[in-house]
Design an enzyme around this catalytic site. Structure first.
Site, PDB file in Angstrom:
ATOM      1  N   THR A  87      -5.548   2.960  11.440  1.00 39.59           N
ATOM      2  CA  THR A  87      -5.417   3.601  12.750  1.00 39.59           C
ATOM      3  C   THR A  87      -6.289   2.944  13.814  1.00 39.59           C
ATOM      4  O   THR A  87      -5.888   2.861  14.988  1.00 39.59           O
ATOM      5  CB  THR A  87      -5.753   5.097  12.636  1.00 39.59           C
ATOM      6  N   ASN A 112     -10.172   0.730   3.439  1.00 41.55           N
ATOM      7  CA  ASN A 112      -8.887   0.627   4.133  1.00 41.55           C
ATOM      8  C   ASN A 112      -9.001   1.097   5.576  1.00 41.55           C
ATOM      9  O   ASN A 112      -9.501   2.191   5.837  1.00 41.55           O
ATOM     10  CB  ASN A 112      -7.833   1.478   3.419  1.00 41.55           C
ATOM     11  N   VAL A 113      -8.488   0.277   6.502  1.00 40.31           N
ATOM     12  CA  VAL A 113      -8.521   0.593   7.932  1.00 40.31           C
ATOM     13  C   VAL A 113      -7.131   0.340   8.516  1.00 40.31           C
ATOM     14  O   VAL A 113      -6.576  -0.746   8.346  1.00 40.31           O
ATOM     15  CB  VAL A 113      -9.557  -0.270   8.677  1.00 40.31           C
ATOM     16  N   HIS A 166      -6.562  10.113   6.648  1.00 39.74           N
ATOM     17  CA  HIS A 166      -5.759   9.126   7.361  1.00 39.74           C
ATOM     18  C   HIS A 166      -5.524   9.557   8.814  1.00 39.74           C
ATOM     19  O   HIS A 166      -5.576  10.737   9.147  1.00 39.74           O
ATOM     20  CB  HIS A 166      -4.404   8.951   6.676  1.00 39.74           C
ATOM     21  N   GLY A 188      -8.441   5.939   4.747  1.00 36.46           N
ATOM     22  CA  GLY A 188      -8.719   6.717   5.949  1.00 36.46           C
ATOM     23  C   GLY A 188     -10.041   6.383   6.591  1.00 36.46           C
ATOM     24  O   GLY A 188     -10.712   7.244   7.168  1.00 36.46           O
ATOM     25  N   ASP A 193       0.806  -1.216   0.000  1.00 33.47           N
ATOM     26  CA  ASP A 193       0.000   0.000   0.000  1.00 33.47           C
ATOM     27  C   ASP A 193       0.845   1.275   0.000  1.00 33.47           C
ATOM     28  O   ASP A 193       1.940   1.310   0.566  1.00 33.47           O
ATOM     29  CB  ASP A 193      -0.914  -0.014   1.227  1.00 33.47           C
ATOM     30  N   HIS A 194       0.311   2.318  -0.605  1.00 34.06           N
ATOM     31  CA  HIS A 194       0.894   3.661  -0.605  1.00 34.06           C
ATOM     32  C   HIS A 194       2.376   3.661  -0.977  1.00 34.06           C
ATOM     33  O   HIS A 194       3.227   4.191  -0.252  1.00 34.06           O
ATOM     34  CB  HIS A 194       0.691   4.345   0.753  1.00 34.06           C
TER      35      HIS A 194
END
Length: 310
Positions: free
Chosen positions: A236, A233-234, A183, A212, A84-85
């Site tokens: 935090t 997407n999870v 995010h 986020g 990811d990212h």
């Protein structure tokens, strides 16, 4: 069970008008917790490792990726592995050999034309090497400690016409869209622009991704799924659950030194959070929570409360 392919899981979700959950992996405990939580929910899931997580592990993706892959192979539900990212082209070029079936190449901070060129190059390389490629247009703020973007900031939201041109020019397989989430949120107060999401869904014939999502209330998440989001997407929220459990344990027993005690509780807290989020996305839990993860109205609240009670 063999590793599932991210593209297959997301495509199936899109056809069935639902969303597959993708959870961030930082440690082995994250991967184990995600698999356990998904098995409890009886749902497929994506383990995703970000470039930031790779940096934390001294820039070496292989050890964590292999550990996550083994956790996935032992699962009783389909589990995929996603990188990811990614900003680094050298890291992108390690994706296939590390066992990832997909990658999110993030050039969203570049000017539009540069984003198109960089993403097109990543897609061409990825497809030649059997990878499903996600990209981002607009900016979902909050990465690396930066402040969330204002809803009206130039370029903060994904424009449907620009998105249509971007997808055509790059050949990307899925698009992360900026519709109001951010995010690194530790309170669940984000409000999504569902009108914009509807226009994006109508304009684009490919899966849409919401980044986020930890800061998005339950009802907003359910509405995003019905509005066309196919991958959620999870990250935090897992870290919040783990850290809360660790803090509580060490506060109760300041002399504790065995990491298995507090990491085990952290893993359990993350696992319950995974199950709760999947339940929200699949509609098996009533979406009610509108505040922080500690809001008693939220199905995620008991997860945090139990962690604190351990």
């Amino acid at each position: 069970m063999t590793l599932a392919a991210t593209g297959d899981l997301v495509a199936a979700a899109a056809v069935e008008h639902r969303a597959v959950a993708a959870f961030n992996v930082i440690t082995l405990e994250h991967a184990e917790a995600i698999v356990e939580g998904a098995e409890r929910a009886g749902s497929s899931v994506i383990l995703q490792i970000s470039e930031n997580a790779v940096k934390f592990h001294h820039g070496r993706p292989v050890p964590l990726a292999r550990a996550a892959a083994e956790a996935a192979r032992s699962a009783g539900v389909p589990v995929a592995l996603h990188l990811d990212h990614v900003h680094s082209v050298p890291l992108l070029h390690q994706a296939a050999e590390c066992g990832f079936s997909s990658v999110m190449f993030d050039a969203s901070r570049l000017p539009y034309e540069e984003n198109v060129a960089a993403t097109r190059s990543a897609v061409l390389w990825g497809h030649r090497n059997g990878l499903w490629v996600e990209a981002e247009l607009g900016q979902v703020g909050g990465k690396n400690g930066e402040a969330p973007l204002d809803a009206h900031a130039p370029g903060a939201r994904t424009d449907p016409d620009e998105a249509r041109a971007f997808v055509a020019a790059t050949g990307v397989d899925a698009l992360a869209v900026a519709v109001g989430s951010s995010h690194a949120m530790t309170v669940r107060t984000a409000r999504l622009d569902h009108g914009l999401l509807g226009r994006l869904s109508e304009a684009l014939d490919l899966p849409l991704v919401l980044h986020g999502s930890s800061g998005v209330p339950d009802a907003e998440l359910r509405r995003a799924v019905t509005g066309g989001i196919s991958k959620i997407n999870v990250g935090t929220a897992l870290n919040t659950a783990m850290t809360g459990a660790v803090r509580a344990h060490l506060a109760d027993d300041p002399r504790a030194v065995d990491p298995r005690g507090y990491l085990g509780l952290g893993r359990t807290a993350m696992s319950r959070t995974v199950t709760a989020f999947i339940g929200v996305l699949e509609g098996t839990m009533v979406p009610a929570g509108q505040g922080s993860p500690g809001d008693p109205a939220s199905p995620v609240a008991p997860v945090v409360a139990q962690a604190r009670a351990c």
